[in-house]
Design an enzyme around this catalytic site. Structure first.
Site, PDB file in Angstrom:
ATOM      1  N   TYR A 125      -3.222  -9.341   5.691  1.00  0.00           N
ATOM      2  CA  TYR A 125      -2.606  -8.052   5.356  1.00  0.00           C
ATOM      3  C   TYR A 125      -1.104  -8.263   5.406  1.00  0.00           C
ATOM      4  CZ  TYR A 125      -0.940  -3.248   6.101  1.00  0.00           C
ATOM      5  OH  TYR A 125      -0.252  -2.053   6.001  1.00  0.00           O
ATOM      6  N   ASP A 131      -4.949  -7.726   1.277  1.00  0.00           N
ATOM      7  CA  ASP A 131      -3.902  -6.884   0.709  1.00  0.00           C
ATOM      8  C   ASP A 131      -2.601  -7.683   0.785  1.00  0.00           C
ATOM      9  OD1 ASP A 131      -1.973  -5.048   0.076  1.00  0.00           O
ATOM     10  OD2 ASP A 131      -2.554  -3.558   1.591  1.00  0.00           O
TER      11      ASP A 131
END
Length: 499
Positions: free
Chosen positions: A169, A210
């Site tokens: 992330y 992400d």
């Protein structure tokens, strides 16, 4: 999810859930009784990474013990309930064709290898638990590197089939500060350097999560509008890249968005030929869906409610090293899966032609059940002593003992969260039904604000408050529909009127 997985292939799934608890408030997860196992079965997933778990150490017993899966979870050591990444690997049965390929032989927390394998122990770099590939990562101060790794943003796992998985992330620098951007770019440089190092050591790499970077102009709705490119006039992504090549290159090379350039230097399919020649990663979704598909967004602005008209950007990916390019058999974004401002992404990769290591390996110390003793009772026991002072009865200024809420009381208060609590002069608490309060509030608002103007759709506009420096706090009316492409009749008509 309708896509049927090939039994001889591994299905990778990545999903930024924006809070794992809130995920189960949305269909179809709301019917799963907070079971990650059922959620993973819905995806037919072998390897799942979830980002923005937003949990603390006390919650790992709940999310780190999933039947049929090995769990690896990293959480922020700096901010409670912030960030957090989890990776779950399915444990196959003895007759499963993937029983050897999914065997985890090593696992690390963080990117740099500087974190400790166990409390007061040695670092991954110094331990046999380390995966390797640490050369050239010390271009920043060690304390800064440790700060980056302590935010709970990356897990690295090595499988027996010579595949190394990065579950990540990446920082977004939402506050747009100089310090935040420096930290974000350092993270990306560390991540990409480590991947290149492992690729150079002969490892296959899968980068999933992400990334918080949009790789191409055609994958960014706002940037397309700002470039005056209408998707209704351009039928394919290839047409955009050919007709507006200069704008597409400018998007990648924008000096204020260095992350785009860094990502493209890693991609074999970058539109910039120099980067493509030196790149080592393949975008699995683009490989399957093709260059022409447009509006392949994975995240939308919830404040502007842009998801219904699919006006967003693509920042969630599953990249694989080029040696696995021909092993990608399927992949897509799953826009119908709700529960977050992001949507899941999946990729199916065949592994039956990959070389296997058949040695006997111990379960990595970073595995949640091992690290947090999940097989030896409740993890809350570990924190009872540390929290004894904060959970013991406290005394008010009046001398009255106030006991902490128990779980049942706490859940009961949560159930009343949708009601309004008011106190009379005698300090007695009363609960007012929310519908009654809402009606009273709406009537007061209407009297205070006046009648709303009508937008070009013939619908009442909604009131907003300006946040810009020049007109901060000033109210204005806008169309109530979601922002979308300029020629989309279902999107906002652009109505604007100062109050």
């Amino acid at each position: 999810m309708d896509e049927v997985k090939d039994k001889t292939g591994v299905r990778f799934v990545t999903f930024n859930v924006n809070g794992v608890r809130t995920l189960f408030q949305h269909y179809p997860f709301s019917r799963m009784n907070n079971s990650l196992k059922l959620a993973f079965e819905l995806f037919q997933a072998d390897i799942v990474t979830l980002q923005e778990l937003k949990i603390d150490a006390k919650s790992i017993s709940k999310w780190g013990k999933v039947e049929g899966y090995q769990s690896y979870i990293t959480i922020s050591q700096k901010r409670k309930g912030y960030s957090g990444v989890g990776c779950w690997i399915r444990t196959p049965s003895e007759d499963d064709p993937l029983r050897h390929h999914l065997k985890v032989i090593k696992a690390e927390e963080g990117i740099t290898g500087l974190l400790r394998v166990q409390a007061n122990g040695i670092s991954y770099r110094e331990s046999s638990e380390g995966i390797g590939g640490y050369t050239g990562l010390d271009f920043a101060d060690e304390n800064d590197l440790l700060d980056i790794d302590s935010e709970g943003r990356c897990i690295i796992i090595e499988l027996a089939c010579n595949v190394v998985i990065f579950s990540t992330y990446c920082p977004a620098n939402s506050s747009q500060t100089e310090e935040g951007e420096l930290s974000r770019l350092t993270f990306l440089k560390l991540l990409f350097k480590r991947i290149r190092n492992l690729h150079g050591l002969g490892k296959h790499v899968v980068l999933m999560g992400d990334i918080n970077v949009c790789r191409d102009l055609k994958d960014h709705a706002t940037a397309l509008d700002e470039s005056s490119i209408s998707l209704s006039q351009q039928k394919t992504g290839s047409e955009i890249e050919e007709k507006f090549n200069e704008k597409c290159v400018q998007f990648i090379m924008d000096p204020s968005r260095i992350g785009r350039r860094l990502l493209n230097t890693m991609l074999c399919d970058s539109i910039i030929s120099k980067y493509a020649q030196e790149g080592i990663l393949v975008d699995s979704t683009r490989k399957i869906q093709g260059r022409d598909r447009l509006k392949m967004y994975t995240v939308w602005n919830t404040l502007l409610n842009t998801r219904p008209v699919n006006y967003g950007s693509r920042v969630d990916y599953i990249f694989v090293s080029k040696g696995l390019k021909d092993n990608i058999t399927d992949g897509d974004i799953l826009t119908t899966i709700m529960g977050s401002d992001h949507c899941p992404v999946f990729a199916d990769i065949k592994v039956d032609n990959l070389e296997l290591k058949h040695e006997s390996f111990n379960k990595p110390k970073f595995e949640a059940a091992t690290r947090y003793f999940l097989n030896h009772g409740n993890i809350l026991d570990m924190f009872r002593k540390a929290n004894r002072k904060s959970t013991s009865p406290s005394t008010t200024s009046t001398g009255k003992v106030v006991k902490p809420l128990n779980v049942k009381q706490y859940n009961g208060m949560n159930a009343l969260a949708s009601a309004t609590v008011s106190k009379d002069q005698n300090k007695n608490v009363s609960i007012q039904p929310q519908s009654r309060v809402k009606s009273a509030h709406m009537k007061a608002f209407e009297e205070m604000l006046g009648k709303a103007p009508v937008c070009e759709h013939g619908e009442e506009a909604v009131l907003r408050v300006s946040k810009t420096d020049k007109s901060f706090g000033k109210k204005f009316w806008v169309c109530n529909r979601s922002k979308g492409e300029k020629d989309d009749p279902e999107a906002s008509c652009g109505f604007f009127q100062w109050k």
